[in-house]
Design a protein around this motif. Structure first.
Motif, mmCIF file in Angstrom:
data_model
loop_
_atom_site.group_PDB
_atom_site.id
_atom_site.type_symbol
_atom_site.label_atom_id
_atom_site.label_comp_id
_atom_site.label_asym_id
_atom_site.label_seq_id
_atom_site.Cartn_x
_atom_site.Cartn_y
_atom_site.Cartn_z
ATOM 1 N N VAL A 113 0.992 -1.190 -0.265
ATOM 2 C CA VAL A 113 0.049 0.155 -0.156
ATOM 3 C C VAL A 113 1.127 1.409 0.144
ATOM 4 N N VAL A 114 1.160 2.080 -0.911
ATOM 5 C CA VAL A 114 1.365 3.261 -1.190
ATOM 6 C C VAL A 114 0.616 4.802 -0.848
ATOM 7 N N ALA A 115 0.515 5.509 0.221
ATOM 8 C CA ALA A 115 0.389 6.237 1.252
ATOM 9 C C ALA A 115 0.536 7.648 0.266
ATOM 10 N N GLY A 116 -0.076 8.853 -0.240
ATOM 11 C CA GLY A 116 0.242 9.704 0.531
ATOM 12 C C GLY A 116 1.645 10.269 -0.744
ATOM 13 N N CYS A 117 2.185 9.514 -1.210
ATOM 14 C CA CYS A 117 3.336 9.779 -1.747
ATOM 15 C C CYS A 117 3.739 10.009 -3.953
ATOM 16 N N PRO A 118 4.587 10.950 -3.846
ATOM 17 C CA PRO A 118 4.367 11.433 -5.412
ATOM 18 C C PRO A 118 4.232 10.458 -6.383
ATOM 19 N N ARG A 176 7.042 -6.724 -12.672
ATOM 20 C CA ARG A 176 8.749 -7.030 -11.956
ATOM 21 C C ARG A 176 8.430 -7.873 -11.297
ATOM 22 N N PHE A 177 8.090 -7.557 -10.406
ATOM 23 C CA PHE A 177 8.451 -8.737 -9.165
ATOM 24 C C PHE A 177 6.470 -9.781 -8.372
ATOM 25 N N GLY A 178 5.531 -9.583 -8.889
ATOM 26 C CA GLY A 178 4.643 -9.661 -9.489
ATOM 27 C C GLY A 178 3.521 -9.486 -7.882
ATOM 28 N N VAL A 179 3.986 -8.598 -7.656
ATOM 29 C CA VAL A 179 3.576 -7.994 -6.522
ATOM 30 C C VAL A 179 2.353 -6.922 -6.368
ATOM 31 N N LEU A 180 1.513 -6.313 -6.163
ATOM 32 C CA LEU A 180 -0.027 -5.376 -6.327
ATOM 33 C C LEU A 180 0.627 -4.510 -4.864
ATOM 34 N N VAL A 181 -0.577 -3.559 -6.018
ATOM 35 C CA VAL A 181 -0.046 -2.373 -5.232
ATOM 36 C C VAL A 181 -1.344 -1.340 -5.639
ATOM 37 N N ARG A 182 -1.709 -1.525 -4.659
ATOM 38 C CA ARG A 182 -2.144 -0.673 -4.236
ATOM 39 C C ARG A 182 -2.161 1.105 -3.224
ATOM 40 N N GLU A 183 -2.562 1.950 -4.395
ATOM 41 C CA GLU A 183 -2.833 3.476 -4.086
ATOM 42 C C GLU A 183 -3.568 4.081 -3.000
ATOM 43 N N MET A 234 -6.301 -1.170 4.773
ATOM 44 C CA MET A 234 -5.696 -1.152 5.599
ATOM 45 C C MET A 234 -6.411 -2.690 6.442
ATOM 46 N N ALA A 235 -8.118 -2.296 6.544
ATOM 47 C CA ALA A 235 -8.397 -2.698 7.885
ATOM 48 C C ALA A 235 -9.115 -4.134 6.541
ATOM 49 N N SER A 236 -8.771 -4.549 5.287
ATOM 50 C CA SER A 236 -10.190 -4.810 4.622
ATOM 51 C C SER A 236 -8.868 -5.784 3.660
ATOM 52 N N SER A 237 -7.423 -5.865 3.823
ATOM 53 C CA SER A 237 -6.407 -6.736 2.931
ATOM 54 C C SER A 237 -5.327 -7.278 4.304
ATOM 55 N N GLN A 238 -4.738 -7.920 3.604
ATOM 56 C CA GLN A 238 -3.269 -8.156 4.750
ATOM 57 C C GLN A 238 -2.205 -7.511 3.691
ATOM 58 N N PRO A 239 -1.599 -6.005 3.687
ATOM 59 C CA PRO A 239 -0.584 -5.771 2.805
ATOM 60 C C PRO A 239 0.591 -6.913 3.446
ATOM 61 N N TYR A 240 1.213 -6.379 2.900
ATOM 62 C CA TYR A 240 2.682 -7.062 3.195
ATOM 63 C C TYR A 240 4.004 -5.509 4.116
ATOM 64 N N ALA A 241 3.369 -3.838 3.052
ATOM 65 C CA ALA A 241 3.673 -2.777 3.490
ATOM 66 C C ALA A 241 3.281 -1.671 3.875
ATOM 67 N N LEU A 242 3.208 -0.294 4.350
ATOM 68 C CA LEU A 242 2.344 -0.085 4.016
ATOM 69 C C LEU A 242 3.735 1.541 3.691
ATOM 70 N N ILE A 243 3.632 1.929 2.616
ATOM 71 C CA ILE A 243 4.490 3.202 2.792
ATOM 72 C C ILE A 243 4.169 4.256 2.007
ATOM 73 N N VAL A 244 4.724 5.283 3.709
ATOM 74 C CA VAL A 244 4.077 6.759 3.286
ATOM 75 C C VAL A 244 5.729 7.428 3.525
#
Length: 127
Positions: free
Chosen positions: A21-26, A39-46, A56-66
């Motif tokens: 999950v990517v939040a508030g990034c340029p 390239r890596f077979g990963v899903l991104v949700r902005e 965040m409540a409805s998924s099990q993300p690997y990482a949160l990037i802020v």
């Protein structure tokens, strides 16, 4: 004569795709994340701050990037999001997000790690 019983089809479930999950990034940073995700077979949700809690409540993300600035706006909320999920919290400095080389290295490291997560069942795609 024995009565024939219908057989049930067994459909194997696919392994979960790692989510970042990517939040508030340029926009440039998000674009780099999307390129790495392919390239890596990963899903991104902005998302933005308003939709972050629900995502965040409805998924099990690997990482949160802020972005660090957004994190400082409400650190308690971000820390709570991460405590409630298995996600790692990655705070990105504006300098890292704007420097193309630093951004590429950082994003590749994050997504390679997500793809290599043993529970995902996903292996990195060839480059």
């Amino acid at each position: 004569m024995d009565e024939l019983k219908p057989r049930r089809a067994v459909v194997p479930s696919a392994p979960p795709v790692p989510l970042v999950v990517v939040a508030g990034c340029p926009a440039d940073f998000v674009a780099e994340c999307r390129d790495a995700a392919v390239r890596f077979g990963v899903l991104v949700r902005e998302c933005d701050l308003r939709s972050l809690r629900a995502l965040m409540a409805s998924s099990q993300p690997y990482a949160l990037i802020v972005m660090e600035d957004l994190y400082r706006f409400d650190p308690g909320a971000f820390d709570a999001f991460v405590r409630q999920t298995p996600a790692s919290l990655l705070r990105i400095d504006a300098g890292e997000a704007q420097d193309p080389e630093a951004r590429r290295l950082l994003v590749d490291a994050i997504f390679e790690s997500a793809a290599a997560e043993p529970s995902s069942g996903i292996r990195p795609l060839s480059r």
